[in-house]
Motif scaffolding. Structure first.
Motif, short mmCIF file in Angstrom:
data_model
loop_
_atom_site.label_atom_id
_atom_site.label_comp_id
_atom_site.label_asym_id
_atom_site.label_seq_id
_atom_site.Cartn_x
_atom_site.Cartn_y
_atom_site.Cartn_z
N ASN A 109 -0.31 8.86 14.06
CA ASN A 109 -0.32 10.16 13.38
C ASN A 109 0.50 10.12 12.09
OD1 ASN A 109 -2.01 11.42 15.20
ND2 ASN A 109 -0.35 12.19 16.48
N ARG A 110 1.64 9.41 12.17
CA ARG A 110 2.47 9.26 10.96
C ARG A 110 1.71 8.48 9.89
NH1 ARG A 110 6.88 8.78 14.63
NH2 ARG A 110 6.65 6.51 14.69
N ASP A 111 1.04 7.38 10.33
CA ASP A 111 0.26 6.59 9.38
C ASP A 111 -0.87 7.43 8.79
OD1 ASP A 111 1.85 4.44 9.91
OD2 ASP A 111 0.45 3.46 11.29
N LEU A 112 -1.52 8.23 9.68
CA LEU A 112 -2.62 9.07 9.22
C LEU A 112 -2.13 10.12 8.22
CD1 LEU A 112 -5.61 9.77 9.47
CD2 LEU A 112 -5.04 11.26 11.41
N ALA A 113 -0.95 10.70 8.53
CA ALA A 113 -0.37 11.69 7.62
C ALA A 113 -0.06 11.06 6.27
CB ALA A 113 0.89 12.30 8.23
N ASP A 114 0.49 9.82 6.29
CA ASP A 114 0.79 9.12 5.04
C ASP A 114 -0.49 8.83 4.26
OD1 ASP A 114 3.45 9.16 5.71
OD2 ASP A 114 3.50 7.11 6.48
N GLN A 115 -1.54 8.39 5.01
CA GLN A 115 -2.81 8.09 4.34
C GLN A 115 -3.45 9.36 3.77
OE1 GLN A 115 -5.33 5.91 7.03
NE2 GLN A 115 -3.77 4.35 7.42
N THR A 116 -3.33 10.46 4.55
CA THR A 116 -3.88 11.73 4.07
C THR A 116 -3.18 12.19 2.81
OG1 THR A 116 -4.41 12.35 6.36
CG2 THR A 116 -4.36 14.12 4.73
N LYS A 117 -1.85 12.03 2.82
CA LYS A 117 -1.06 12.41 1.64
C LYS A 117 -1.45 11.54 0.44
CE LYS A 117 3.76 13.09 0.20
NZ LYS A 117 5.18 12.94 0.63
N ALA A 118 -1.61 10.24 0.71
CA ALA A 118 -1.98 9.32 -0.38
C ALA A 118 -3.39 9.64 -0.88
CB ALA A 118 -1.91 7.88 0.12
N LEU A 119 -4.29 9.98 0.07
CA LEU A 119 -5.66 10.31 -0.32
C LEU A 119 -5.71 11.59 -1.14
CD1 LEU A 119 -8.65 9.57 -0.05
CD2 LEU A 119 -8.73 10.92 2.07
N ALA A 120 -4.90 12.59 -0.72
CA ALA A 120 -4.84 13.85 -1.47
C ALA A 120 -4.34 13.60 -2.89
CB ALA A 120 -3.94 14.85 -0.76
N LEU A 121 -3.32 12.75 -2.99
CA LEU A 121 -2.78 12.42 -4.31
C LEU A 121 -3.82 11.68 -5.14
CD1 LEU A 121 -0.32 12.37 -6.20
CD2 LEU A 121 0.39 10.21 -5.11
N SER A 122 -4.54 10.75 -4.47
CA SER A 122 -5.58 9.99 -5.17
C SER A 122 -6.70 10.91 -5.65
CB SER A 122 -6.13 8.91 -4.25
OG SER A 122 -7.21 8.24 -4.85
N ASN A 123 -7.09 11.86 -4.77
CA ASN A 123 -8.15 12.81 -5.15
C ASN A 123 -7.72 13.68 -6.31
OD1 ASN A 123 -9.92 11.91 -3.22
ND2 ASN A 123 -9.35 13.43 -1.70
N GLU A 124 -6.45 14.08 -6.27
CA GLU A 124 -5.92 14.90 -7.36
C GLU A 124 -5.95 14.12 -8.69
OE1 GLU A 124 -1.83 17.37 -8.44
OE2 GLU A 124 -2.20 16.69 -6.38
N GLU A 125 -5.55 12.86 -8.58
CA GLU A 125 -5.55 12.01 -9.77
C GLU A 125 -6.97 11.78 -10.28
OE1 GLU A 125 -3.51 8.58 -8.40
OE2 GLU A 125 -1.51 9.39 -8.78
#
Length: 492
Positions: free
Chosen positions: A257-273
């Motif tokens: 779940n922690r890894d998934l949360a980190d990946q989700t956060k990274a994906l959100a940042l990537s999508n924003e970028e």
């Protein structure tokens, strides 16, 4: 006489001859057997035989008493009404002057209640043992005063490796021998707290339990506390469940779940970028395209009289290419923004929404001699702009891919599916091959040439993305030359 009176008052007494024929019975015999005296005199004891004891049992008894020895034992008899009773029996042989048995005196005491209690206890113990065998948990019986484990079920052996302790009564094994030293104080405090509370009868705790190999298992222990009349706990009967794998899985799940949360956060940042990049790129790319279009127009205007037809055709190609590129950029920008719902959901009357779309397509419908048939549509709770874009894209496709020289017919309907609305947009256009039905939703995928049907191949990809972002689904059914029907569902 005094002895006889005392015995008659307290015991079940009869006398028989050497063959076992009943000569006399007292009132207690009649009362417990429910036979009257006349029924019993002259009979042998088969009249009260319950069938419980074997032939060997009676043969051994007869062998003892015919040898002149006293026999003692427990016998289960059957009364006249079919009920059973137990008696503790003493048979005393009387000998004549030749040391031959001529008579027996039998004294019995009713032990039915004791035997019933014993049977009930045996049934209870058997059930207890069966539970211990059936469950994978370690069943235990803990003596509170000694704090020793008095009995354990098979789970202690099968799970934890202590086969040597199973069924030992008592085991003389102290609880502290099993509990991890770091957990022991906490476990004992909690146990004592429950013991001291007169209102508490349930104990449960989680701790590390040492197995036979010296390692520790994570276990969940629970038990019923048996208390004396003063409310003090004297025994705990319960079970120990191995939850080591469960806890390990929970830790792994937390890590995932922690890894998934980190990946989700990274994906959100990537999508924003990516979204920011798409916006900047579209803005920056449009400017040079506008310049190309503008200068080409100026070139044709200023030097049109000196440019031959081939040169003019080249200018036309350049302008058309720039316009196409600009449209692709705009479509890509729309695609990147799908799913970013800035507005709030609201009630949307689809009848009114489709009227607006009809006005938008009036010129195209006149050119195609198209007819748009719309059944009464529902009011849905959704985002207005994305929903309008979905219907607009699908109607545009139906008009665009109509057959040449055939009036276009487009039908729009809806169906209530309880938790979803199902919509359909049908046409009588050119249709598609079955193998192409999934490919049409892929971005930039076009089944026809740009010369036949101009476009960027993004419209259906955008439509699919909008619908799926709102928890829906879109699909198409079609036959070549027989038109297509697009279906999509949206949650209510």
């Amino acid at each position: 006489k005094n002895y006889k009176f005392a015995i008659d008052q307290s015991a079940i007494v009869d006398t028989t001859n050497s063959k076992g024929v009943i000569l006399t019975v007292n009132d207690n015999f009649c009362q417990i057997s429910k036979y009257n005296r006349e029924d019993l005199i002259g009979q042998n004891h088969r009249i009260v035989n319950s069938g419980f004891h074997s032939t060997v049992f009676f043969k051994q008894m007869w062998h003892t008493i015919l040898s002149g020895n006293v026999w003692k034992g427990e016998i289960k008899n059957k009364a006249k009404d079919g009920s059973f009773y137990w008696v503790y029996t003493t048979i005393i042989p009387f000998l004549d002057e030749n040391q031959k048995v001529f008579q027996f005196l039998t004294i019995r005491f009713d032990i039915t209640e004791e035997k019933n209690a014993e049977d009930a206890l045996k049934i209870s113990n058997d059930r207890y043992n069966l539970v211990g065998k059936a469950t994978s948990d370690a069943i235990f019986d803990l003596d509170v005063d000694k704090n020793t484990i008095e009995w354990v079920g098979e789970g202690l052996g099968s799970i934890m490796g202590f086969e040597s302790l199973i069924d030992k009564k008592p085991t003389n094994t102290h609880l502290k021998d099993f509990v991890h030293p770091d957990d022991l104080l906490r476990v004992m405090k909690k146990q004592v707290s429950v013991m001291m509370n007169p209102e508490e009868y349930l104990w449960n705790d989680e701790f590390r339990f040492k197995n036979a190999g010296g390692g520790y298992l994570q276990v969940h222990a629970r038990g019923i506390i048996i208390k004396d009349q003063a409310g003090n706990g004297i025994r705990v009967i319960g079970s120990i469940q191995d939850i080591t794998k469960q806890r390990e899985n929970e830790i792994k799940l937390q890590e995932l779940n922690r890894d998934l949360a980190d990946q989700t956060k990274a994906l959100a940042l990537s999508n924003e970028e990516l979204e920011q990049f798409a916006y900047v790129a579209s803005h920056d790319l449009q400017e040079p395209l506008r310049m190309v279009t503008s200068f080409m127009a100026q070139l044709e205007k200023k030097y049109g009289d000196v440019i031959d037809e081939k040169g003019k055709r080249y200018i036309e190609y350049a302008v058309d290419g720039a316009k196409r590129m600009r449209q692709i950029i705009l479509d890509l920008l729309d695609y990147s923004r799908v799913g970013k719902m800035d507005d709030q959901k609201e009630d949307v009357d689809l009848n009114e929404l489709l009227k607006g779309i009809q006005i938008l397509f009036r010129k195209q419908m006149e050119d195609k001699k198209a007819m748009l048939r719309i059944t009464p549509m529902p009011v849905v709770h959704s985002f207005v702009a994305p929903l309008q874009q979905v219907f607009q894209n699908l109607i545009s496709n139906a008009l665009k891919f109509s057959k040449p020289n055939v009036p276009a017919m487009v039908s729009i309907g809806s169906e209530d599916l309880c938790e979803y609305w199902k919509f359909s947009i049908s046409d009588n256009g050119i249709g598609m091959e079955t193998d192409d039905l999934e490919n049409i939703f892929i971005i930039f995928k076009q089944l026809n040439t740009k010369e036949e049907f101009p476009g960027s191949g993004i419209g259906l990809a955008v439509t699919k993305k909008i619908i799926e972002k709102q928890g829906g689904k879109i699909w198409v059914e079609s036959q070549l030359d027989h038109g297509s029907t697009f279906y999509f569902i949206l949650p209510k």
